[in-house]
Structure formats: C-alpha cells, structure tokens
Design a protein around this motif. Structure first.
Motif, PDB file in Angstrom:
ATOM      1  N   LEU A 122       0.884  -1.429  -0.107  1.00  0.00           N
ATOM      2  CA  LEU A 122       0.045   0.032  -0.158  1.00  0.00           C
ATOM      3  C   LEU A 122       0.869   1.383   0.250  1.00  0.00           C
ATOM      4  N   ARG A 123       0.779   2.338  -0.867  1.00  0.00           N
ATOM      5  CA  ARG A 123       1.183   3.488  -0.910  1.00  0.00           C
ATOM      6  C   ARG A 123       0.299   4.778  -0.285  1.00  0.00           C
ATOM      7  N   HIS A 124      -1.160   4.562  -0.738  1.00  0.00           N
ATOM      8  CA  HIS A 124      -1.800   5.658  -0.535  1.00  0.00           C
ATOM      9  C   HIS A 124      -3.251   5.183  -0.468  1.00  0.00           C
ATOM     10  N   ILE A 125      -4.130   5.831   0.413  1.00  0.00           N
ATOM     11  CA  ILE A 125      -5.410   5.732   0.630  1.00  0.00           C
ATOM     12  C   ILE A 125      -6.060   7.234   0.218  1.00  0.00           C
ATOM     13  N   ILE A 126      -6.982   7.329  -0.685  1.00  0.00           N
ATOM     14  CA  ILE A 126      -7.630   8.421  -0.841  1.00  0.00           C
ATOM     15  C   ILE A 126      -9.025   8.099  -0.691  1.00  0.00           C
ATOM     16  N   TYR A 127      -9.964   8.966   0.106  1.00  0.00           N
ATOM     17  CA  TYR A 127     -11.288   8.605   0.485  1.00  0.00           C
ATOM     18  C   TYR A 127     -11.872  10.055   0.264  1.00  0.00           C
ATOM     19  N   ALA A 128     -13.072   9.688   0.003  1.00  0.00           N
ATOM     20  CA  ALA A 128     -14.057  10.973  -0.435  1.00  0.00           C
ATOM     21  C   ALA A 128     -14.846  11.455   1.027  1.00  0.00           C
ATOM     22  N   SER A 129     -14.512  12.607   1.156  1.00  0.00           N
ATOM     23  CA  SER A 129     -15.294  13.520   2.087  1.00  0.00           C
ATOM     24  C   SER A 129     -16.152  14.492   1.529  1.00  0.00           C
ATOM     25  N   SER A 130     -16.754  15.416   1.837  1.00  0.00           N
ATOM     26  CA  SER A 130     -17.690  16.377   1.667  1.00  0.00           C
ATOM     27  C   SER A 130     -17.670  17.776   1.870  1.00  0.00           C
ATOM     28  N   SER A 131     -17.714  18.562   1.124  1.00  0.00           N
ATOM     29  CA  SER A 131     -18.066  20.007   1.815  1.00  0.00           C
ATOM     30  C   SER A 131     -19.166  20.245   2.657  1.00  0.00           C
ATOM     31  N   SER A 132     -19.891  19.528   2.978  1.00  0.00           N
ATOM     32  CA  SER A 132     -21.044  19.385   3.873  1.00  0.00           C
ATOM     33  C   SER A 132     -20.616  19.348   5.268  1.00  0.00           C
ATOM     34  N   VAL A 133     -19.303  18.909   5.284  1.00  0.00           N
ATOM     35  CA  VAL A 133     -18.798  18.928   6.665  1.00  0.00           C
ATOM     36  C   VAL A 133     -18.571  20.188   7.196  1.00  0.00           C
ATOM     37  N   TYR A 134     -18.556  21.251   6.344  1.00  0.00           N
ATOM     38  CA  TYR A 134     -18.302  22.646   6.986  1.00  0.00           C
ATOM     39  C   TYR A 134     -19.618  23.247   7.447  1.00  0.00           C
ATOM     40  N   GLY A 135     -20.861  22.648   7.389  1.00  0.00           N
ATOM     41  CA  GLY A 135     -22.159  22.579   8.029  1.00  0.00           C
ATOM     42  C   GLY A 135     -22.488  23.982   8.038  1.00  0.00           C
ATOM     43  N   ARG A 136     -22.875  24.567   9.560  1.00  0.00           N
ATOM     44  CA  ARG A 136     -23.260  26.025   9.533  1.00  0.00           C
ATOM     45  C   ARG A 136     -22.253  27.151   9.755  1.00  0.00           C
ATOM     46  N   ASN A 137     -21.138  26.819   9.055  1.00  0.00           N
ATOM     47  CA  ASN A 137     -19.968  27.941   9.009  1.00  0.00           C
ATOM     48  C   ASN A 137     -20.644  28.882   8.094  1.00  0.00           C
ATOM     49  N   THR A 138     -20.027  30.174   8.504  1.00  0.00           N
ATOM     50  CA  THR A 138     -20.688  31.398   7.740  1.00  0.00           C
ATOM     51  C   THR A 138     -19.595  32.021   6.949  1.00  0.00           C
ATOM     52  N   CYS A 232      -6.395  12.155  -9.389  1.00  0.00           N
ATOM     53  CA  CYS A 232      -5.103  11.438  -9.960  1.00  0.00           C
ATOM     54  C   CYS A 232      -3.852  11.978  -9.605  1.00  0.00           C
ATOM     55  N   ALA A 233      -3.752  13.383  -9.541  1.00  0.00           N
ATOM     56  CA  ALA A 233      -2.479  13.986  -9.178  1.00  0.00           C
ATOM     57  C   ALA A 233      -2.102  13.835  -7.717  1.00  0.00           C
ATOM     58  N   VAL A 234      -3.240  13.844  -6.859  1.00  0.00           N
ATOM     59  CA  VAL A 234      -3.042  14.076  -5.417  1.00  0.00           C
ATOM     60  C   VAL A 234      -2.600  12.112  -4.977  1.00  0.00           C
ATOM     61  N   THR A 235      -3.034  11.412  -5.908  1.00  0.00           N
ATOM     62  CA  THR A 235      -2.875  10.009  -5.601  1.00  0.00           C
ATOM     63  C   THR A 235      -1.439   9.697  -5.570  1.00  0.00           C
ATOM     64  N   ASP A 236      -0.779  10.369  -6.493  1.00  0.00           N
ATOM     65  CA  ASP A 236       0.542  10.161  -6.810  1.00  0.00           C
ATOM     66  C   ASP A 236       1.609  10.938  -5.655  1.00  0.00           C
ATOM     67  N   LEU A 237       1.075  11.311  -4.706  1.00  0.00           N
ATOM     68  CA  LEU A 237       1.682  12.157  -3.662  1.00  0.00           C
ATOM     69  C   LEU A 237       1.232  11.583  -2.413  1.00  0.00           C
TER      70      LEU A 237
END
Length: 322
Positions: A122-138, A232-237
């Motif tokens: 294993l070299r790298h794990i990429i996982y999907a998060s979301s802009s939704s985590v910013y929640g009620r930030n203004t 793809c670019a981030v996966t290589d780093l």
C-alpha cells in the motif's frame, strides 16, 4: 500494481476508474449497486469500464461483506492504491434514513481501512469526504482549517466521522491517508439525485423546477474532469506523518439561478420556476478555498460552469432523450 476503487459504479468512482484505465493501470472496482437511484445508470457506467481488459469488477457491500476474503493473497499484494468513493449520498435523504449513512459512511470507512492496513504494498489511501462537513460555518471561503463541529445534516455527521476515523487510523497504524472534500461535482454520467440533474429533467418534462428562496443561494460547482485531474495528481503524492484533508472545488461560487438559466439555454426550453423555503439541512452558499491543494500540486480547475453544463446537457439529451 493495482488500483482498488470502491463505488466504481458511482459518478466519481466511475470517472476515476475510466481515467486510470485509459492510463494503462490495472483497476479493480467494488460496488454494491444499491437502489438509492436507478441502477440502470450504474450498469451503463460499468459497461463502459468492462470494455477495458485491465478492469475487474466485484459486487461487494463494504459495510457487510468480508472484503479481505474477496481477494487472494496474491491480489492483495498487488494493490498499491485504494481510492475509496463508496458512500451513501444525499443530504436530505440522511434526514429520513440515518442508519443507511451509519452503515455505508461510518462502518464502511472502518471496513476499508481495516482492509487497507493489511495490504503489504500500500502506498496511498484516498477517500471521499464532502463540503457538507463545513455545516453551519458562515465564513467564506471554506478552508480546511475551519472548525467543522456544527454539522447541518446527518450526512455531514457521517462524512466528518469518516475523517475522524481516518485520523485515528493514521495515528494507530501510520496509514498514508488523504481525504478529499468535494464541492458539488457535476457533469456527464452524473448522479440523478443532484439538483442540476433534477432541474434538467424537470425542464425537459415540463414540470416545475423547485428553487430555494434567497438571492444568495450559490454553490461551488466542480466539473467532473477537473475533480478527476485532482484525484489522480494527489494519488501520486502520498502524505507522510499526518492524515491530510484537501478541498476539491472550483473556488467560484455560482448563483443557482444562473445554473438554471444556462440549462434553459442548452436544453432549449424554459423552466417553470417555483420558489420554496430552503430546508434547514441545506446551506445557503458553498465556496472552496484551494490554497492547500495548490501548495501541494499545480492544479487549477479550468472548466467554467457554462462549458461544463453544455457538456452535461449534450450527454443528458443523448442519454435520456436520444
């Protein structure tokens, strides 16, 4: 060297698989083909991938099936990257069916990390998060260093839980982890539950288009090709030391009313717009700061909303009304 992609029949997973396959990499795709939206679209995506001899598909539910048992020791030794995009989507759906999000987004994250930490190459794990985590930030734009402890939906809770799980696994097992906070990814082969797709369908069928009230309603729309470029670019780093989180957006919040106008133009029909109050689970505006990802890679989204929607509309008309 093999890339494992979860959620391979989903929008971002499919698009990433396609890019990896075209580049000549061996790709194994996993998906449970759930019925949150029409599986015919998922089947059509998989048919595109199956045309490549370097693609293998396994129907698995990461929250329930034994992923480790689905791969031989030899296959596990060949996996160098894990791109984890499988998830239960839908901000408003999470209000009604929260347990589905616990299973797919929380339990599923743990299952993938448990599997990944047993991969010898294993070299790298990429996982999907979301802009939704910013929640009620203004405060805008949203930055990765912002507080994310005021979620506006249970979907956001599940995605933030996945981020915290990743941080814990990096600490315990020194896994090379990068979470990507996606901002409203759209384009051909996109998800039919997303607003732009629902707007297009309503416009073509002469049904009312429901638009939330407020002139400040805007989204940071991210064209799929730009998002895949970043993936793809981030996966290589792979990171060293700490788990990493990066925004993937366009850095341009666009009024949703402009999106509808562009769809009207490209579809050749007028929208029957009906205004309604914005649900509490939906934020008014999203806007991604790209400072952190641009310090890491030379990535700049290049697809304007006008060009992106023209490409989506052409695909949509051919796919649904051709």
């Amino acid at each position: 060297m093999t890339v494992l992609v979860t959620g391979a029949a989903g929008f971002i997973g499919f698009s990433t698989c396609l890019r990896q396959l075209v580049s000549g990499k061996q790709v194994v795709g996993i998906d449970n083909l759930n019925r949150y939206y029409d599986t015919a679209l998922k089947d059509a995506r998989l048919a595109q991938l199956a045309a490549f001899p370097n693609f293998t598909f396994r129907k698995l539910d990461i929250a329930r099936d034994d992923i480790l048992a689905a791969f031989t020791a030899s296959e596990r030794r060949s996996i160098t990257e894990v791109l984890h995009f499988a998830a239960q989507a839908g901000v408003r759906h999470s209000v009604m069916m929260p347990f589905e999000f616990v299973d797919a987004n929380v339990r599923g994250q743990v299952a993938i990390l448990e599997f990944a930490r047993r991969l010898p190459a294993l070299r790298h794990i990429i996982y999907a998060s979301s802009s939704s985590v910013y929640g009620r930030n203004t405060a805008l734009p949203f930055r990765e260093t912002d507080r994310v402890d005021q979620p506006g939906s249970f979907y956001a809770v599940s995605k933030r839980s996945a981020e915290l799980t990743a941080e814990c696994y990096q600490h315990l097992h020194q896994l090379p982890l990068t979470g990507l906070r996606f901002f409203t990814v759209y384009g051909p082969w996109g998800r039919p539950d997303m607003a732009y797709y629902l707007f297009a369908k309503a416009i073509m069928e002469g049904r009312p288009v429901t638009l939330y009230e407020g002139t400040a309603l805007a989204r940071d729309f991210t064209f799929i090709d730009d998002a895949v470029d970043a993936i793809c670019a981030v996966t290589d780093l792979p990171p060293s030391g700490q788990a990493r989180i990066l925004n993937i957006g366009s850095n341009v919040p666009e009024p949703v009313s402009r999106l509808i106008s562009l769809l009207e133009n490209f579809l050749g029909r007028t929208a029957d717009i009906r205004l309604t109050p914005r649900p509490t689970a939906d934020v008014e505006c999203t806007w991604a700061s790209l400072e952190q990802i641009q310090q890491l890679i030379d990535w700049h989204p290049t697809t304007s909303l006008e060009i992106g929607l023209e490409r989506f509309s052409r695909w949509f008309l051919n796919h649904s009304y051709g």
